[in-house]
Structures are given as C-alpha cells and as structure tokens.
Design a protein around this motif. Sequence first.
Motif, short mmCIF file in Angstrom:
data_model
loop_
_atom_site.label_atom_id
_atom_site.label_comp_id
_atom_site.label_asym_id
_atom_site.label_seq_id
_atom_site.Cartn_x
_atom_site.Cartn_y
_atom_site.Cartn_z
N MET A 1 0.85 -1.20 0.00
CA MET A 1 0.00 0.00 0.00
C MET A 1 0.89 1.25 0.00
N ALA A 2 0.48 2.23 -0.75
CA ALA A 2 1.26 3.47 -0.82
C ALA A 2 1.19 4.21 0.51
N THR A 3 2.05 5.18 0.65
CA THR A 3 2.04 5.96 1.90
C THR A 3 0.72 6.72 2.05
N THR A 4 0.34 6.88 3.29
CA THR A 4 -0.90 7.59 3.58
C THR A 4 -0.71 9.09 3.39
N ASN A 5 -1.62 9.68 2.64
CA ASN A 5 -1.57 11.12 2.43
C ASN A 5 -2.63 11.79 3.28
N LYS A 6 -3.14 12.86 2.72
CA LYS A 6 -4.15 13.68 3.38
C LYS A 6 -5.40 12.89 3.79
N GLU A 7 -5.87 13.13 5.00
CA GLU A 7 -7.12 12.52 5.44
C GLU A 7 -8.27 13.42 5.05
N PRO A 8 -9.25 12.89 4.30
CA PRO A 8 -10.33 13.78 3.86
C PRO A 8 -11.29 14.12 4.99
N GLU A 9 -11.88 15.29 4.89
CA GLU A 9 -12.98 15.64 5.78
C GLU A 9 -14.22 14.89 5.29
N ILE A 10 -14.94 14.25 6.21
CA ILE A 10 -16.15 13.52 5.81
C ILE A 10 -17.36 14.37 6.19
N ILE A 11 -18.15 14.70 5.18
CA ILE A 11 -19.34 15.54 5.41
C ILE A 11 -20.57 14.72 5.03
N THR A 12 -21.53 14.64 5.94
CA THR A 12 -22.74 13.86 5.64
C THR A 12 -23.98 14.76 5.47
N ASP A 13 -23.88 16.00 5.93
CA ASP A 13 -25.04 16.89 5.92
C ASP A 13 -24.97 17.85 4.73
N LYS A 14 -26.08 17.98 3.99
CA LYS A 14 -25.99 18.79 2.79
C LYS A 14 -25.78 20.28 3.08
N ASN A 15 -26.33 20.76 4.18
CA ASN A 15 -26.12 22.17 4.49
C ASN A 15 -24.66 22.45 4.86
N GLN A 16 -24.08 21.47 5.56
CA GLN A 16 -22.67 21.63 5.93
C GLN A 16 -21.78 21.57 4.67
N MET A 17 -22.18 20.69 3.75
CA MET A 17 -21.43 20.58 2.49
C MET A 17 -21.45 21.91 1.75
N ARG A 18 -22.66 22.50 1.67
CA ARG A 18 -22.81 23.76 0.95
C ARG A 18 -21.99 24.87 1.61
N LYS A 19 -22.01 24.86 2.95
CA LYS A 19 -21.27 25.86 3.70
C LYS A 19 -19.76 25.75 3.41
N TRP A 20 -19.30 24.51 3.37
CA TRP A 20 -17.89 24.27 3.08
C TRP A 20 -17.54 24.82 1.69
N SER A 21 -18.39 24.51 0.71
CA SER A 21 -18.13 24.97 -0.66
C SER A 21 -18.13 26.49 -0.75
N ARG A 22 -19.06 27.11 -0.06
CA ARG A 22 -19.12 28.58 -0.12
C ARG A 22 -17.86 29.20 0.50
N ALA A 23 -17.38 28.57 1.57
CA ALA A 23 -16.15 29.08 2.20
C ALA A 23 -14.98 28.94 1.23
N ILE A 24 -14.91 27.81 0.54
CA ILE A 24 -13.83 27.60 -0.43
C ILE A 24 -13.92 28.64 -1.56
N ARG A 25 -15.13 28.81 -2.06
CA ARG A 25 -15.33 29.79 -3.15
C ARG A 25 -14.96 31.19 -2.72
N SER A 26 -15.28 31.51 -1.46
CA SER A 26 -15.01 32.88 -1.01
C SER A 26 -13.50 33.13 -0.94
N GLN A 27 -12.73 32.04 -0.92
CA GLN A 27 -11.27 32.19 -0.97
C GLN A 27 -10.75 32.22 -2.40
#
Lengths: 317, 317
Positions: A1-27
């Motif tokens: 197995m290759a070396t472990t890289n970045k651990e992803p953030e796990i999002i299950t809630d659609k509002n939280q997902m949208r909030k994350w995307s908006r924060a990314i976009r605002s950057q």
Amino acid sequence: MATTNKEPEIITDKNQMRKWSRAIRSQGMTIGLVPTMGYLHEGHLSLINESHKRANVTVVSIYVNPGQFSPSEDLSTYPSDFHGDLLKLMALPGGVDVVFHPRDLYDYKTTTTSSNVNKDIIDEKGGRVVSCVEERGAGHETWVRVEKFEKGLCGKSRPVFFRGVATVVAKLFNIVDPDFAFFGKKDYQQLRIVQRMTRDLDFAVEVIGSEIKRDSDGLALSSRNVHLSPEEREKALSINRSLFRAKSTIEKGQVNCKELRDSVIQAISEAGGKIDYAEIVDQESLEAVEEIKSPVVFCIAAWFGKVRLIDNMEINV
Amino acid sequence: MATTNKEPEIITDKNQMRKWSRAIRSQGMTIGLVPTMGYLHEGHLSLINESHKRANVTVVSIYVNPGQFSPSEDLSTYPSDFHGDLLKLMALPGGVDVVFHPRDLYDYKTTTTSSNVNKDIIDEKGGRVVSCVEERGAGHETWVRVEKFEKGLCGKSRPVFFRGVATVVAKLFNIVDPDFAFFGKKDYQQLRIVQRMTRDLDFAVEVIGSEIKRDSDGLALSSRNVHLSPEEREKALSINRSLFRAKSTIEKGQVNCKELRDSVIQAISEAGGKIDYAEIVDQESLEAVEEIKSPVVFCIAAWFGKVRLIDNMEINV
C-alpha cells in the motif's frame, strides 16, 4: 500500500457541504467534484487525478442513489465498502479534500405532504414503472429528464435510470457547487446526458469525461465486477475483445454497422453472455448509425449470470 | 409619475449575468430575484418591494419563456413593453439593481446536434404535444418535471406549461444564483411547483410567495388583462366576486366543496365566462378536497372572449 496522504474531511449533511463549498469559493478557489456510488476502483481514482489537474480542491461524493434503481434492480446488493474507500482515497497521491457521504438525499425533513407512488414512466413491455424513491413514497416529486437521451441504449431496459442520474447530479451540483465534475466514459450515455443537462439547465459546471480504465485482461473496471465468478469473468472478456476487434475492422475500412454489430453479438453470445444491446451511435446525439461516416461509439450491455455489464469504444473516423 | 430613482443595469448575456452575481456574492451580499415575463404591473412591483426587504440587491428578469407555451397558445401576442417596464422600475422607490433581459435562453451557441421534435407529453384529448421550444427544434432536451404537481389545475389544459416554468426557473436560478426568489400567489400552482422543485433539487434558494394584487374593482392583476374589452372586464369580475363570496360562505360554516364549486361555476357562467376549472385543493399538496377541514385554496381559471384568466383564494380554516 502506498504511503498515507491527506485525510479527507467527511461531510454527511448537505447544508454543511454547501457551507464548506461557499467558504472555499469565497477564498477564490475552484472545486472539482467526482460523483461516485462508492466501492472505488482505479477508474474512480483516475477521475480524481483529473480533478487534481484542474481544480484547487476535490470533493468525492459517495452515495448509492435510490432514484436511479427500479425496485427490481440491484440497489440492495450494490457493493459497498466505505472504510476501504477511505483507505484508497488516503493512499492516493494528493488525496481528496472532502468525502461527501449523505445518508439520504431524498429526505427533506419537512412536513410537506408525501405523494403516493406516481407511475409516470413506461417500460419496454408497456408497464408503468417507478424508482426506489417513489416506491417508498418519500414525497420527492421533481425529476430532471433529458427526454430524448434517456430512452435509448441502457434506457430501454432501465427506464427510470437516467432520470434518476440526471436528478441526483442536479442535486449534487446544487449542494457541492463545483466548477468541474468528472465522469468516466465507461458510462458513456450517462456522460452525454449529464453534459446535455448541464448545458440545458445552465449549470455553471464544466463536465469532463475521462477514458475507460481496464484491468490487465481488458475488462472495463466496474464496481459490479466483484459479483462475477471467475468463469463469468472469463466469459465477460468477450465484450472488450469483440469491441477491440470491431475497432480494428473499422480502421481497415468496414463501415457497415449491421455487420459489425452482428459479429459482436455473435462473439458475446457464443461466449455465454446474454446481449442487452449492441449499438453503434453518434458520439454527440447518441442516435443509431447505419454507416460509419463520422465519430461514433460502439456501446454494449450484456448479462453474465446475474451481472449486467456495460462497455463501449469511441471510434473516431 | 414618481421621481426617478436608480437606473438598473441591463444585462442580456447569461455569462455576464453570472459574473455579476459572483461579484456580488464575493462581497458577501445577498441577491433577490423577481422572475417576470415583463409588462409589469403593481403585482410585480410588490414582489420587488418584498425583495428589497430581504436581499441586499434585486435582479428582475424579463423574459417571455417559449418553453411554457404550446404552439397553439398566445406566445406571439403576449404583451410586452420593455421601455415602459424600465420606466416603472426606475420610478419605484429603491429601484432594482439589474434587469436581466436575455434574448433566448434556449440558444446554446454550440455545435451539438439539434433534436427533432420530441413529443413526450399527452394532452387532455390523448394527443401528443410540445412547447414552442421543441417546435423550433432548438436542441434543448432537458426538462424539469414536478411530476405530480404539473398535471392538475392549469396543467390539464396546458400540459407543457409547468414543465416549461420549472425548467426556466431552474435555468434562472443557475444563471442568477439568487438567495431569494419571489413569486406571486396569483399563480398559485406555479408557486407550489417552484417551491417543491427548489426543495427536491436542493437549490440554495428561498422561494417566497406574495399576496395577490387586485385592481380597485377586485380583478387580480395580470399582464393579460390588457387584452380584455371593457365588457369582458366587467364580466370577468364574476371570478373575484364569486371567490370572495365563497370565502365568506366557508367562514359561515359551509364545508361542502361540491356546493361551493357549483355556486362559483354558476356565477361565472351566468356572467358570460367559460369555466376551465374551479377547484378547491389542499394548499400544500394541491390535491382536490371534498370537505374543508384544513387550509385550502380555491382556484379558478375561466375564459372571457379570447383571454384566459386565473385567480384564487387561500382559505385558512
């Protein structure tokens, strides 16, 4: 197995997902979305690599969409391994930023009246059919239909399939708000339907198709391959082998689609497969072609035991 | 005429519209959208006032959507007065920030193959029908369908109407990317369809319904009223008068919908109107009700000469 890289953030809630995307976009950063139903293989990982090349951040959605399965299909047995998927994503160079893993995209937690089953789609035998979403009476009423494209090829035997795909992709686009979305060419009709929907509904998303990934024996990668017995798998190679042979025949000058189709149908049937369809269609319109004059794609669906496999080959003449 | 306020920016290109919205969003401001087909009246202006209360900036779209008209309907004679509309908007306190006035939302300026007419919808007489978009073969294939809601009330005599409304609103949402969108309750079924679509497709938009605006004689404001002769207009008052009478009867204890409907149908018919429908339905599900036990809306459509008018009344018991 290759070396472990970045651990992803796990999002299950659609509002939280949208909030994350908006924060990314605002950057000022761009978002790449790789929609999957999980049980990830090299095909999915190649889509993620494409996303790394184009977008600043990458979201992988893992969601087995009940809206694209009819009650008689394999929703309940569709393979899943969320933990294994995460390990694969972490081992991938560059990893991914977010895994969006909603529990149920058709649960609106509102008090609006649920509808009863609304049988709006007619199957091959003239019967009315529904998806698993309607069967359980979730109150979801809205479907995105790419009306002409949804009917041919896989749409014939799976009449609710592309309606469900287009709808869940529209939902994911609205929740994740990506700049780019990546789909494999193995699901060729799906790719064209998503591209047409994106254009027709003016989604601000660029939909990118990636080449089919194959195992060393040539079988197109699919999460469903895990259900094949070794014997069935050997038989299933008749699909890719006959497609490659057809391509070579065309390159030598054959333009008659009936002869090309007959030859592929014979090869797969003799190997023990049950053909669902074998069609040569225009790459853009997906309309059947009789004589090859412009870029086409040869699309096949066939059953091996209880497993339905699809594959295709673009042929640019 | 009131004093001239802010002059709106007029945007005709969808990419430019999207760019404007993204710039506004990047400043942390919220956007209100008032979708219209132009020929603005006090009803539209009241929606803009609602938007002023909620959003930082307001976009009014003016676009007569061919996707919601069938070829036999009044697309070509739908009233328009763009210059007059602009004057009304400038005279409005607070004005609007942008008028989005696209020429053709179904022209994609791409080379993808155009489809031929795809007759997918069945009308009351069992015939297959299309919208004006399909009739001209624009290559647009994708339609948003709120499958159960689109069939009743106005959907019976206008089978492509709500498919076209839901689709163009999805397009406008994707182009303008608003936080809020405002629709009048006069088009009650439209409001509920847009709200359900917004929820079901996870658009990040809050859809707000505003009360019906009426002329001093009680007639619900509509751009189509301009086509009424003075005599027809007088007859058309039978709609709002009988609705108000029904409301008062219900408030006095009448719960039998058949009797209520019969009385309204008789009043409008005697005045010289031709009833399309008169139905009492649940406010949320739009399903017909026989006995009033919960909040309902009494919906009417009727012809006066060549003009089809609609009106309705919410009755909260």
